[in-house]
Scaffold this motif. Structure first.
Motif, PDB file in Angstrom:
ATOM      1  N   LEU A 138      40.274   1.816 -15.982  1.00 22.00           N
ATOM      2  CA  LEU A 138      38.995   1.534 -16.636  1.00 22.00           C
ATOM      3  C   LEU A 138      37.941   2.224 -15.778  1.00 22.00           C
ATOM      4  CD1 LEU A 138      38.132  -2.026 -17.935  1.00 22.00           C
ATOM      5  CD2 LEU A 138      36.519  -0.170 -17.784  1.00 22.00           C
ATOM      6  N   PHE A 139      37.420   3.317 -16.270  1.00 25.79           N
ATOM      7  CA  PHE A 139      36.612   4.228 -15.454  1.00 25.79           C
ATOM      8  C   PHE A 139      35.156   4.205 -15.916  1.00 25.79           C
ATOM      9  CE2 PHE A 139      34.997   8.107 -13.712  1.00 25.79           C
ATOM     10  CZ  PHE A 139      35.782   8.411 -12.612  1.00 25.79           C
ATOM     11  N   GLY A 140      34.258   3.978 -14.981  1.00 22.87           N
ATOM     12  CA  GLY A 140      32.822   3.971 -15.302  1.00 22.87           C
ATOM     13  C   GLY A 140      32.163   5.265 -14.880  1.00 22.87           C
ATOM     14  N   TYR A 141      31.458   5.880 -15.810  1.00 21.43           N
ATOM     15  CA  TYR A 141      30.746   7.137 -15.518  1.00 21.43           C
ATOM     16  C   TYR A 141      29.267   6.776 -15.477  1.00 21.43           C
ATOM     17  CZ  TYR A 141      30.253  12.251 -15.715  1.00 21.43           C
ATOM     18  OH  TYR A 141      29.998  13.561 -15.427  1.00 21.43           O
ATOM     19  N   LEU A 142      28.737   6.698 -14.281  1.00 21.95           N
ATOM     20  CA  LEU A 142      27.412   6.111 -14.102  1.00 21.95           C
ATOM     21  C   LEU A 142      26.357   7.181 -13.844  1.00 21.95           C
ATOM     22  CD1 LEU A 142      28.531   3.356 -11.574  1.00 21.95           C
ATOM     23  CD2 LEU A 142      28.747   3.342 -14.057  1.00 21.95           C
ATOM     24  N   GLY A 143      25.188   6.906 -14.328  1.00 13.33           N
ATOM     25  CA  GLY A 143      24.089   7.832 -14.072  1.00 13.33           C
ATOM     26  C   GLY A 143      22.840   7.376 -14.777  1.00 13.33           C
ATOM     27  N   ASP A 152      37.708  -0.126 -12.482  1.00 15.88           N
ATOM     28  CA  ASP A 152      38.614   0.149 -11.367  1.00 15.88           C
ATOM     29  C   ASP A 152      38.006   1.250 -10.514  1.00 15.88           C
ATOM     30  OD1 ASP A 152      40.562  -1.491 -12.551  1.00 15.88           O
ATOM     31  OD2 ASP A 152      41.176   0.148 -13.855  1.00 15.88           O
ATOM     32  N   GLU A 153      37.516   2.275 -11.223  1.00 12.88           N
ATOM     33  CA  GLU A 153      36.964   3.434 -10.533  1.00 12.88           C
ATOM     34  C   GLU A 153      35.659   3.826 -11.199  1.00 12.88           C
ATOM     35  OE1 GLU A 153      39.453   6.779  -9.648  1.00 12.88           O
ATOM     36  OE2 GLU A 153      41.268   5.569  -9.768  1.00 12.88           O
ATOM     37  N   VAL A 154      34.824   4.487 -10.414  1.00 16.64           N
ATOM     38  CA  VAL A 154      33.570   4.986 -10.981  1.00 16.64           C
ATOM     39  C   VAL A 154      33.280   6.386 -10.443  1.00 16.64           C
ATOM     40  CG1 VAL A 154      32.487   2.694 -11.234  1.00 16.64           C
ATOM     41  CG2 VAL A 154      32.138   4.001  -9.132  1.00 16.64           C
ATOM     42  N   ALA A 155      32.413   7.076 -11.152  1.00 12.58           N
ATOM     43  CA  ALA A 155      31.830   8.316 -10.632  1.00 12.58           C
ATOM     44  C   ALA A 155      30.333   8.183 -10.854  1.00 12.58           C
ATOM     45  CB  ALA A 155      32.387   9.524 -11.377  1.00 12.58           C
ATOM     46  N   ILE A 156      29.558   8.554  -9.858  1.00 16.26           N
ATOM     47  CA  ILE A 156      28.100   8.456  -9.978  1.00 16.26           C
ATOM     48  C   ILE A 156      27.537   9.856 -10.148  1.00 16.26           C
ATOM     49  CG2 ILE A 156      25.965   7.812  -8.791  1.00 16.26           C
ATOM     50  CD1 ILE A 156      27.509   5.546  -7.477  1.00 16.26           C
ATOM     51  N   LEU A 157      26.867  10.039 -11.266  1.00 11.13           N
ATOM     52  CA  LEU A 157      26.319  11.342 -11.620  1.00 11.13           C
ATOM     53  C   LEU A 157      24.808  11.310 -11.384  1.00 11.13           C
ATOM     54  CD1 LEU A 157      27.468  13.954 -13.083  1.00 11.13           C
ATOM     55  CD2 LEU A 157      26.494  13.016 -15.160  1.00 11.13           C
TER      56      LEU A 157
END
Lengths: 267, 309
Positions: free
Chosen positions: B40-45, B209-214
């Protein structure tokens, strides 16, 4: 509650027909359609009034004006629907959820095109049957030549729809409408232009006018209205040529639209 | 579970030309990330960071200017790849002349689901998303929350292995937000991969579970939340009452108003402050330890980019 499970495994033809069906539903729920149908009915009535003013031409005027009305109104609807439905899908991003599914862009355009052509077919049929009924009341019996003329109007509208979709694939609704309208007018005048060029005696002018005639769609090839007015059946060769020319134009134009569409970014 | 990542972006960039004569403007720059299957991946920005542009590249709606995008190991333009993907756009706009049932039936057709299976799945999804009574209602009469729900239903109609949701909680009330969060967790529980973008960090922190911060088109941080966020206590909130006027502790900024204290201190200052409160005859009403949150990490990354100009 657990989520339901389903499995995909379809064929593109189902997708194309499904897109065509949604396009048909969208088109028939468009109010512009009814206003144009109303305008056509009004035109028939005016033709009926004019018919009483003519001597020995009973029904001919109604048929003449009625077919012209079907042709012009059909052209207006074809241009309006093709451009508005496609550009609206792009502008409102309705297209995004469709193209995110396992649907090719060519399949989307093909479905859209089939839906529009089907809608125009129903529309022309409704107008043609209404005009035929009106003519019968006035004592004129439209025969097979009339049905062929109406069918050819539909074929021309199918080509016009493909032209409109080609322009709508890369530009906005206003420009696409103007370009399509321009090609509609030139498409009916290019034969005359070619004749003028040939009769001018200037080889360069003749060559240019011939080039224009060959490069742009010749929509006059679908004009079987004079034969319908005289009640004479058109030559099979002319009919075959029109059918083959219409089908070829539609395929080439939709393929060109698809080529542009597949290279486009949808922001 | 498959070893092939659900999503792999390698040095992906996208530039848009804003006008014919103007230079293309970079919207996404050198984005590289991998989303493991089943996560469950969050793409944040923040708004305008490039989240939606990245998502559109994942779906083949936009071609990257450079780099490579692969979904389940294949190019997103391939319909066979998209057969395994469901998508909910931000602020969805659908064919609103269709009823809810017609709309889902149409999308089932696009996924190749036919016959009885199509009707069953349409009914099940309408029921699961709380739209059971709206099958014959045109989408033009739907509220924003209902549109979001029907949008989720169309994303799930093909039972995709990867669900891509662009700001799925946007515009929803607290109940709707919880429903969507629960749905995402449920999908993950069924082995699906969920990739969603958001600028609401608490949503991501709660379930990802994991994220990436843009930040401004560039990925500044990525990985598991447990790795990204420091487990140590960064701050302690201490509250107390019944303190005498003029109560103070050397070296600790803790003011008293009407005998009540409310102070944020470092972890090292917690015990001396609590002892001083008790010694002064006060009563400690609360001690709350704060750890680094996604919000503090995000703000740190954002300010780092802003400082760099």
């Amino acid at each position: 509650m657990s989520l339901p499970v389903g499995r995909a495994g379809g064929i593109p033809m189902t997708q194309i027909l499904s897109i065509a069906q949604v396009t048909w539903r969208e088109a028939v729920r468009n109010r512009v359609l009814y206003s144009v149908l109303f305008f056509t009915a009004a035109l028939f009535l005016v033709a009926g009034v004019l018919d009483h003013m003519t001597l020995g031409q009973s029904g001919r005027v109604v048929l003449d004006l009625g077919l012209a009305g079907i042709h012009l109104c059909g052209a207006f609807i074809a241009i309006f629907l093709a451009i508005s439905l496609l550009t609206r899908d792009i502008a409102r991003k309705t297209l995004h959820v469709v193209l995110a599914k396992p649907v090719g862009r060519t399949a989307y355009l093909a479905g859209k095109y089939l839906g529009l052509v089907f809608t125009l077919g129903v529309l022309v049929a409704v107008m043609a049957v209404a005009l035929a009924g009106f003519c019968l009341v006035l004592g004129q019996t439209p025969g097979l030549a009339y049905a062929i003329a109406a069918g050819m109007i539909w074929l021309e509208l199918a080509v016009l729809t493909a032209i409109a979709m080609l322009f709508a694939a890369f530009t906005g609704p206003f420009l696409a409408g103007m370009f399509t309208l321009g090609l509609f007018l030139i498409g009916h005048l290019s034969r005359g232009l070619e004749s003028l060029g040939a009769e001018s005696g200037d080889p360069a002018l003749a060559a240019v006018s011939r080039l224009i005639h060959l490069a742009l769609p010749d929509l006059a090839v679908f004009d079987f209205k004079p034969a319908a007015l005289h009640g004479t059946l058109p030559a099979a060769a002319d009919l075959g040529l029109a059918l083959a020319y219409g089908a070829a134009c539609a395929v080439v134009l939709v393929a060109a639209a698809s080529l542009i569409f597949t290279r486009r970014d949808f922001r | 579970m498959s070893d092939t990542p659900a999503i792999r972006l390698e040095g992906v960039g996208k530039a848009f030309r804003q006008g014919f004569w103007l230079r293309p403007q970079e919207v996404v720059n050198q984005v590289s990330l991998e989303v493991p299957a089943g996560s469950l991946f969050g793409y944040l920005g923040h708004n305008g960071a490039g989240k939606t542009t990245t998502i559109k590249m994942l779906l083949g709606l936009i071609a990257p200017s450079r780099g490579r995008v692969s979904v389940w190991g294949g190019p997103p333009r391939d319909p066979r790849v998209r057969r395994r993907v469901g998508y909910l756009p931000e602020q969805p706009s659908f064919h609103d002349h269709l009823t809810a049932a017609e709309f889902l039936s149409f999308h089932a057709d696009l996924c190749g689901i036919r016959g009885e299976a199509k009707h069953r799945r349409t009914a099940e999804l309408l029921d699961r998303l709380g739209l059971a009574g709206t099958a014959r209602v045109p989408l033009s009469r739907f509220s924003k929350g209902m549109l979001q729900r029907i949008g989720l239903a169309q994303a799930l109609i093909g039972d995709p292995d990867l669900v891509v949701l662009d700001e799925p909680m946007s515009g929803l009330d607290p109940v709707g937000r919880k429903d969507v969060r629960d749905l995402m967790v449920e999908l993950k529980g069924r082995g699906k991969t969920v990739f969603f973008s958001t600028h609401v960090l608490s949503d991501a922190e709660a379930i990802c579970d994991e994220v990436a911060i843009l930040v401004r088109g560039e990925v500044r941080s990525k990985g598991c939340l447990t790795d990204l966020l420091k487990p140590q206590v960064t701050e302690v909130e201490v509250s107390a009452e019944g303190l005498p006027a003029g109560f103070a502790v050397a070296g600790i900024d803790a003011g008293v108003v009407d005998g009540t204290l409310r102070a944020r201190v470092s972890a090292a200052d917690r015990d001396p402050l609590v002892r001083a409160i008790v010694a002064a005859g006060g009563r400690v009403t609360g001690v709350v330890s704060r750890r680094e949150s996604l919000e503090t990490l995000f703000m740190h990354e954002l300010s780092a980019v802003e400082r760099a100009g």
